[in-house]
Design an enzyme around this catalytic site. Structure first.
Site, PDB file in Angstrom:
ATOM      1  N   CYS A 203      33.898  87.037 -25.344  1.00  0.00           N
ATOM      2  CA  CYS A 203      33.226  87.481 -26.078  1.00  0.00           C
ATOM      3  C   CYS A 203      31.202  87.690 -26.036  1.00  0.00           C
ATOM      4  O   CYS A 203      30.708  88.710 -25.622  1.00  0.00           O
ATOM      5  CB  CYS A 203      33.362  85.856 -27.624  1.00  0.00           C
ATOM      6  SG  CYS A 203      32.878  86.935 -28.752  1.00  0.00           S
TER       7      CYS A 203
ATOM      8  N   HIS B  78      38.755  86.421 -28.031  1.00  0.00           N
ATOM      9  CA  HIS B  78      38.741  84.782 -27.680  1.00  0.00           C
ATOM     10  C   HIS B  78      40.049  84.420 -27.165  1.00  0.00           C
ATOM     11  O   HIS B  78      41.102  83.639 -27.902  1.00  0.00           O
ATOM     12  CB  HIS B  78      38.644  83.657 -28.556  1.00  0.00           C
ATOM     13  CG  HIS B  78      36.913  84.004 -29.223  1.00  0.00           C
ATOM     14  ND1 HIS B  78      35.905  83.099 -27.888  1.00  0.00           N
ATOM     15  CD2 HIS B  78      35.772  83.950 -29.989  1.00  0.00           C
ATOM     16  CE1 HIS B  78      34.374  83.022 -28.198  1.00  0.00           C
ATOM     17  NE2 HIS B  78      34.783  83.549 -29.615  1.00  0.00           N
TER      18      HIS B  78
ATOM     19  N   ARG C  64      46.857  54.048 -22.014  1.00  0.00           N
ATOM     20  CA  ARG C  64      45.768  53.975 -21.095  1.00  0.00           C
ATOM     21  C   ARG C  64      44.890  55.036 -21.005  1.00  0.00           C
ATOM     22  O   ARG C  64      45.658  56.065 -21.093  1.00  0.00           O
ATOM     23  CB  ARG C  64      46.160  53.165 -20.250  1.00  0.00           C
ATOM     24  CG  ARG C  64      45.531  52.972 -19.454  1.00  0.00           C
ATOM     25  CD  ARG C  64      45.849  51.904 -18.035  1.00  0.00           C
ATOM     26  NE  ARG C  64      47.345  51.675 -17.922  1.00  0.00           N
ATOM     27  CZ  ARG C  64      47.438  51.499 -17.109  1.00  0.00           C
ATOM     28  NH1 ARG C  64      47.099  51.394 -15.635  1.00  0.00           N
ATOM     29  NH2 ARG C  64      48.993  50.871 -16.744  1.00  0.00           N
ATOM     30  N   ASP C  65      43.924  55.340 -20.501  1.00  0.00           N
ATOM     31  CA  ASP C  65      43.064  56.724 -20.333  1.00  0.00           C
ATOM     32  C   ASP C  65      43.734  56.868 -19.134  1.00  0.00           C
ATOM     33  O   ASP C  65      43.946  56.169 -17.991  1.00  0.00           O
ATOM     34  CB  ASP C  65      42.146  55.754 -19.218  1.00  0.00           C
ATOM     35  CG  ASP C  65      40.952  55.653 -20.135  1.00  0.00           C
ATOM     36  OD1 ASP C  65      41.524  55.470 -21.867  1.00  0.00           O
ATOM     37  OD2 ASP C  65      39.746  54.597 -19.939  1.00  0.00           O
TER      38      ASP C  65
ATOM     39  N   GLU D 285      20.774  90.343 -31.787  1.00  0.00           N
ATOM     40  CA  GLU D 285      20.756  89.298 -32.135  1.00  0.00           C
ATOM     41  C   GLU D 285      19.440  88.306 -31.695  1.00  0.00           C
ATOM     42  O   GLU D 285      19.695  87.875 -31.996  1.00  0.00           O
ATOM     43  CB  GLU D 285      22.247  88.517 -30.857  1.00  0.00           C
ATOM     44  CG  GLU D 285      22.528  87.139 -31.898  1.00  0.00           C
ATOM     45  CD  GLU D 285      23.405  86.632 -30.971  1.00  0.00           C
ATOM     46  OE1 GLU D 285      24.630  86.920 -30.472  1.00  0.00           O
ATOM     47  OE2 GLU D 285      23.547  85.263 -30.824  1.00  0.00           O
TER      48      GLU D 285
ATOM     49  N   GLU E  48      41.383  82.629 -24.975  1.00  0.00           N
ATOM     50  CA  GLU E  48      40.726  81.246 -24.650  1.00  0.00           C
ATOM     51  C   GLU E  48      41.929  80.339 -25.680  1.00  0.00           C
ATOM     52  O   GLU E  48      43.069  78.907 -25.805  1.00  0.00           O
ATOM     53  CB  GLU E  48      39.910  80.035 -24.388  1.00  0.00           C
ATOM     54  CG  GLU E  48      38.985  80.094 -25.874  1.00  0.00           C
ATOM     55  CD  GLU E  48      38.190  81.101 -25.696  1.00  0.00           C
ATOM     56  OE1 GLU E  48      38.237  82.065 -25.678  1.00  0.00           O
ATOM     57  OE2 GLU E  48      37.379  81.284 -26.279  1.00  0.00           O
TER      58      GLU E  48
ATOM     59  N   LYS F 296      49.507  39.154 -28.886  1.00  0.00           N
ATOM     60  CA  LYS F 296      48.535  39.145 -30.108  1.00  0.00           C
ATOM     61  C   LYS F 296      48.576  40.182 -31.063  1.00  0.00           C
ATOM     62  O   LYS F 296      47.965  40.236 -32.073  1.00  0.00           O
ATOM     63  CB  LYS F 296      47.223  39.092 -28.946  1.00  0.00           C
ATOM     64  CG  LYS F 296      46.374  37.977 -29.954  1.00  0.00           C
ATOM     65  CD  LYS F 296      44.924  37.670 -28.315  1.00  0.00           C
ATOM     66  CE  LYS F 296      44.163  36.732 -29.285  1.00  0.00           C
ATOM     67  NZ  LYS F 296      43.321  36.243 -28.346  1.00  0.00           N
TER      68      LYS F 296
ATOM     69  N   GLY G 179      29.155  82.888 -26.538  1.00  0.00           N
ATOM     70  CA  GLY G 179      27.778  81.623 -27.370  1.00  0.00           C
ATOM     71  C   GLY G 179      26.512  82.411 -28.340  1.00  0.00           C
ATOM     72  O   GLY G 179      27.286  83.158 -28.883  1.00  0.00           O
TER      73      GLY G 179
HETATM   74  N1  GLN Z   1      26.786  85.919 -30.848  1.00  0.00           N
HETATM   75  C1  GLN Z   1      28.040  86.700 -30.526  1.00  0.00           C
HETATM   76  C2  GLN Z   1      28.456  87.161 -31.716  1.00  0.00           C
HETATM   77  O1  GLN Z   1      27.770  87.065 -32.858  1.00  0.00           O
HETATM   78  C3  GLN Z   1      28.602  86.710 -29.683  1.00  0.00           C
HETATM   79  C4  GLN Z   1      30.161  85.139 -30.482  1.00  0.00           C
HETATM   80  C5  GLN Z   1      30.285  84.664 -29.396  1.00  0.00           C
HETATM   81  O2  GLN Z   1      30.456  84.851 -28.405  1.00  0.00           O
HETATM   82  N2  GLN Z   1      31.596  84.101 -30.151  1.00  0.00           N
HETATM   83  O3  GLN Z   1      28.726  88.278 -31.827  1.00  0.00           O
END
Ligand code: GLN
Length: 539
Positions: free
Chosen positions: A381, A507, A239-240, A405, A509, A223, A354
């Site tokens: 980080c 980073h 498919r998943d 910060e 990762e 189809k 973060g």
């Molecule tokens: N907030 C922190 C800074 O700006 C760490 C940034 C992050 O983890 N990417 O330095």
């Protein structure tokens, strides 16, 4: 040069990026040089200013471009090194068009979506082709066919296909084929309609990827082929996957997608050798060992917020023949109930990057727990900044130490903003971004991990370990194990005497691949495997 354009239909979050990357894996294994790029129809210049709840992870490239997380898939599934050229948003397109208009480059003509905006888009494809070379460019168009903001991109690729020549261009459409439980049936109507929508624009896809939870039976396939105007072998089931996203290339190869693509594009290449890939997938799916690692963050309920970290842990686990059981711990829960109930039983604790102070006290408590109980710890980080704050408070005795910060008036700003950053007014694209050369100091665990002196890693932050506190931290036993070649900024720290307590300002990762896991992740998972966790408390 051959061009493949991948569009999506019916719904977003279809896994189009994953399908495109998986095709790229197969083409690369057939000996082709594959370049990937993503077009995002939103008006932000890049996702760098977007909230993780809006966008998931911001993936950073070597050149500091803050890009869509699909570029993470592209780099993990292939060997191309991407740059800011490879992620184009409507925001960038309009910015460039408007700058040209202000500069009088359009010589008094009316500036319009067609041809000025569409030309801008086509020029980007040509620029990537010219600067990066290669055999095939796969361009993924973000969003869903039918979205108003996606139209200029679709019009641009339609025009591009005519100019590049039919034999050199392939359109692939990925669409959802939903399962209606009450009728116990897969429904093809939404796919038919999104294909019709594409035809209305003048695009007729030659391959249809049917995203489905269930196997497509022959009727359904027929189809879709009938309404899609393609031979049945050009309808491919996506498919998943049960266990791992890395199975997708294998599933697509089983249906000969790579053969079909090469045939349609007149590419003569040998079959791909999938031995290493299969071997990797095998170790992801059926590992001998298991290890429990906690990721303590504030976006843990969001599947995509720490995507590259989860992938890097999977790569390192496979390398060690271990399944990494990732326990997502909400930092704010630790603030309410203490670390014990969430962290006991873990063999490793990772604090990701973060922004902002929500959840930081929970992360500090988790770090202290890892340090005092000898649990392998890895900070990335913000995670490294947290480790420094925790050490300053609880080992150096600097009560209330924190980052500026979180508290501009802190008596002990152990983490503070770099001077250059203080002058910055604009939010977008102004952090310390992308690759920096880092020197790893001799006789450190970091040197053992990397086995070399100079490394290049990607950054995305504004704050740094404060120079004024380095001596005090080191006198109390924290080792700064790597520094930036330019400026001597602290790039890595470690705690001698602890089984594994390593953190980095960059980073890592973003530099991990399935068959080439990042050295810090590898060492962290190794240390976690060797760590015998305390029994979980009964509560
Ligand atoms: N907030 C922190 C800074 O700006 C760490 C940034 C992050 O983890 N990417 O330095």
């Amino acid at each position: 040069m051959k061009y493949i354009f991948v569009t999506g239909g019916v719904v977003s979050s279809l896994g189009k990026g994953l399908a495109a990357s998986s095709l790229a894996t197969l083409l690369e294994l057939r000996g082709l040089k594959v370049i990937m790029q993503k077009f995002d129809p939103y008006l932000n210049v890049d996702p760098g200013t977007m909230n993780p709840y809006e966008h998931g992870e911001v993936y950073v490239l070597d050149d500091g471009a803050e890009t869509d997380l699909d570029l993470g898939h592209y780099e993990r599934f292939t060997h191309t090194n991407l740059s800011r050229l490879n992620n184009l948003t409507s925001g960038q397109v309009y910015m460039s068009v408007l700058e040209k208009e202000r500069a009088g480059k359009y010589q008094g003509r009316t500036v319009q979506v067609i041809p000025h905006v569409t030309n801008e888009i086509k020029e980007r494809i040509e620029e990537v082709a010219e600067k990066m070379g290669g055999d095939v460019i796969i361009t993924e168009i973000g969003g869903t066919v039918g979205d108003i903001e996606g139209l200029p991109f679709l019009e641009a690729i339609r025009q591009f296909a005519i100019e590049a020549g039919r034999d050199n261009v392939l359109f692939i459409h990925a669409a959802l084929v939903p399962y209606v439980k009450a009728a116990q049936e897969l429904k093809t109507k939404p796919t038919q309609q999104s294909l019709a929508k594409l035809r209305e624009i003048g695009i007729i896809p030659q391959i249809i990827l049917a995203r489905t939870e269930h196997a497509l039976d022959e009727d359904v396939r027929e189809k879709i082929a009938l309404f899609g105007n393609v031979p049945i072998e050009q309808v491919v089931e996506v498919r998943d996957v049960k266990h791992s996203i890395y199975e997708v290339p294998l599933k697509l190869h089983e249906q000969r997608l790579d053969d079909t693509v090469c045939h349609l594009l007149h590419l003569q290449t040998p079959s791909p050798d999938l031995t290493r890939w299969r071997h990797f997938v095998q170790r992801v799916i059926h590992p001998t060992h298991q290890v429990r690692i906690g990721v303590v963050g504030k976006y843990i309920e969001l599947q995509d917020a720490y995507k590259s970290i989860y992938e890097a842990l999977t790569h390192a686990g496979a390398y060690k023949d271990a399944k990494v059981d990732i326990v997502r711990v909400d930092a704010e829960s630790i603030e309410k109930a203490g670390p014990d109930i969430y962290l006991a039983g873990l063999q490793g604790i990772l604090i990701p990057g973060g922004f902002g102070d929500r959840g930081t006290e929970g992360k500090i408590a988790a770090t202290r727990y890892a340090r005092e109980k000898g649990i392998p710890f890895f900070g990335i980080c913000l995670g490294m900044q947290i480790a420094v704050i925790e050490f300053a408070r609880n080992v150096c005795g600097l009560k209330d130490a924190t980052s500026t910060e979180f508290d501009k008036a802190t008596p002990h700003p152990v983490i503070s903003m770099m001077e250059e950053q203080k002058k910055v007014k604009q939010l977008g694209g102004t952090m310390r971004l992308g690759n920096w050369v880092t020197e790893i100091l001799p006789s450190t665990q970091a040197r053992e991990i990397y086995g070399q002196e100079l490394i290049h890693e990607r950054h995305r932050h504004r704050y740094e370990v404060n120079e004024d506190y380095k001596e005090q931290l080191e006198n109390h036993g924290l080792r700064i194990s790597a520094v930036s070649q330019k400026g001597g900024l602290a790039e890595m720290i470690e705690l001698p005497g602890h089984a594994f307590f390593v953190a980095c300002q960059f980073h890592p990762e973003f530099n991990s691949k399935p068959n080439d896991p990042h050295p810090i992740f590898r060492s962290f998972v190794k240390a976690a495997l060797a760590h015998h966790a305390l029994p979980e408390p009964h509560c």
